[in-house]
Scaffold this motif. Structure first.
Motif, short mmCIF file in Angstrom:
data_model
loop_
_atom_site.label_atom_id
_atom_site.label_comp_id
_atom_site.label_asym_id
_atom_site.label_seq_id
_atom_site.Cartn_x
_atom_site.Cartn_y
_atom_site.Cartn_z
N PHE A 117 39.02 40.06 51.50
CA PHE A 117 39.39 38.79 51.35
C PHE A 117 41.03 38.91 51.01
O PHE A 117 41.54 37.82 51.21
N LYS A 118 41.24 39.83 50.10
CA LYS A 118 42.74 40.17 49.62
C LYS A 118 43.35 38.82 49.17
O LYS A 118 44.55 38.25 49.46
N PRO A 119 42.82 38.20 47.91
CA PRO A 119 43.34 37.18 47.16
C PRO A 119 44.55 37.86 46.39
O PRO A 119 45.58 37.17 46.11
N PHE A 120 44.63 39.31 46.47
CA PHE A 120 45.99 39.91 46.07
C PHE A 120 45.99 41.30 46.42
O PHE A 120 44.99 41.67 46.82
N GLN A 121 47.16 42.01 46.11
CA GLN A 121 47.20 43.40 46.61
C GLN A 121 48.09 44.16 45.41
O GLN A 121 48.63 43.41 44.37
N VAL A 122 48.07 45.52 45.69
CA VAL A 122 48.74 46.13 44.47
C VAL A 122 50.42 45.77 44.56
O VAL A 122 51.13 45.68 45.72
N GLY A 123 50.92 45.41 43.63
CA GLY A 123 52.26 44.96 43.42
C GLY A 123 52.55 43.62 43.46
O GLY A 123 53.49 43.23 42.90
N ASP A 124 51.29 42.69 43.46
CA ASP A 124 51.33 41.30 43.37
C ASP A 124 51.31 40.94 41.85
O ASP A 124 50.79 41.73 41.01
N TYR A 125 51.96 39.92 41.50
CA TYR A 125 51.96 39.51 40.10
C TYR A 125 50.86 38.24 39.93
O TYR A 125 51.10 37.13 40.57
N ILE A 126 49.74 38.54 39.04
CA ILE A 126 48.75 37.53 39.25
C ILE A 126 48.19 37.00 37.86
O ILE A 126 48.88 37.95 36.97
N GLU A 127 47.65 35.94 37.84
CA GLU A 127 46.93 35.39 36.45
C GLU A 127 45.46 35.15 36.74
O GLU A 127 45.32 34.38 37.57
N ALA A 128 44.71 35.68 35.94
CA ALA A 128 43.22 35.41 36.30
C ALA A 128 42.60 35.98 34.85
O ALA A 128 42.77 36.88 34.23
N SER A 129 41.39 35.43 34.62
CA SER A 129 40.41 35.56 33.36
C SER A 129 41.53 35.67 32.07
O SER A 129 41.27 36.42 31.30
N GLY A 130 42.13 34.90 31.95
CA GLY A 130 42.95 34.79 30.73
C GLY A 130 44.14 35.88 30.82
O GLY A 130 44.79 36.04 29.70
N GLU A 131 44.31 36.67 31.77
CA GLU A 131 45.38 37.87 31.62
C GLU A 131 46.41 37.44 32.93
O GLU A 131 46.16 37.05 33.97
#
Length: 271
Positions: A117-131
């Motif tokens: 489903f690719k909610p993100f890929q290598v190189g993306d800047y994400i925020e999840a689970s408090g990180e």
């Protein structure tokens, strides 16, 4: 009792076991080298370069585990353990292993879900689970993030698939939201014009969509102006910091008053 026959049998048995042990050791050494070579080949293969980085990382990780399991089964067969018996033992232990590794299996399934489903890929800047951080790798059971202050954070894939994920770099553009407060005695149109001039002069602010500058609130001691501008995703922080500083400088030049929290005390003298 024929000791000669017993001695011959033991001798043949030891020789057979010796050959099997030597063969197993050779197979172990060669197998480990081949697996190492295959992992390097996968990482450097021109065909895999065309794949998404996330898929390539996951494929290398999964292939390594599968090859190590195959090597163990092959060595067991060389040592004389029947393959069917070995598989039966693995199958009978599967339930216990599955219960013990519920978390790992959940993480493995999570890794597959992420790749599908690719909610993100290598190189993306994400925020999840408090990180929050840049995605460095997506392996079979976990995802690695590199934080802005250069810390490496490992998050289980199962946790990520059940968390709300904010992907800050999935789109090419982002909106920068800013608020500015001024005193009530300042002219509203003058303040909006000053902000608009600063925004228009910034080279990284996009003209489409057009910036929005509106009076948004009547505070207890100040008027609040919302400013919304668009920029390229990689320019987000530069635009945010620049506009914050430049609007303050423009207010100072135009002598626009910025209020401070204050408390008026009225003293009523007794009769």
């Amino acid at each position: 009792m024929d000791w000669n026959k017993i001695g011959g049998f033991l001798s043949d048995l030891l020789i057979s076991l010796g050959f099997r042990l030597v063969a197993a050791l050779l197979l172990l050494v060669v197998g480990l080298r081949l697996i190492s070579w295959f992992k390097k080949f996968l990482k450097k293969s021109p065909k895999l370069d065309k794949m998404d980085v996330s898929v390539r990382t996951f494929l290398v990780s999964f292939s390594s585990i599968a090859l190590y399991i195959l090597l163990v089964i092959t060595i067991a067969s060389v040592l004389g353990v029947p393959a069917t018996s070995f598989i039966t033992i693995i199958a009978s232990c599967g339930v216990a292993i599955g219960l013990a590794l519920q978390g790992a299996l959940s993480n493995f399934a999570g890794g597959i879900m992420i790749l599908l489903f690719k909610p993100f890929q290598v190189g993306d800047y994400i925020e999840a689970s408090g990180e929050s951080g840049t995605v460095e790798a997506i392996s079979v059971v976990y995802t690695e993030l590199l934080t802005p202050d250069n810390k490496r954070v490992t998050i289980p894939n199962g946790t990520l698939t059940n968390a709300v994920i904010e992907n800050y770099t999935a789109e090419k553009t982002r909106r920068v939201d800013l608020t500015f407060n001024t005193a009530y005695e300042n002219d509203v149109e003058e303040v909006k014009t000053l902000i608009a001039q600063v925004v228009a002069a910034h080279p990284l602010v996009l003209s489409d969509p057009a910036p929005i500058i509106r009076l948004s609130a009547h505070g207890e001691s100040a008027l609040t102006y919302d400013t919304k501008v668009w920029c390229k995703t990689e320019d987000y922080w530069a635009v945010k910091f620049d506009l914050t500083e430049q609007v303050k400088a423009a207010f100072d030049r135009a002598e626009v008053k910025i209020p401070y929290n204050q408390l008026d005390v009225h003293v009523k003298q007794g009769e």
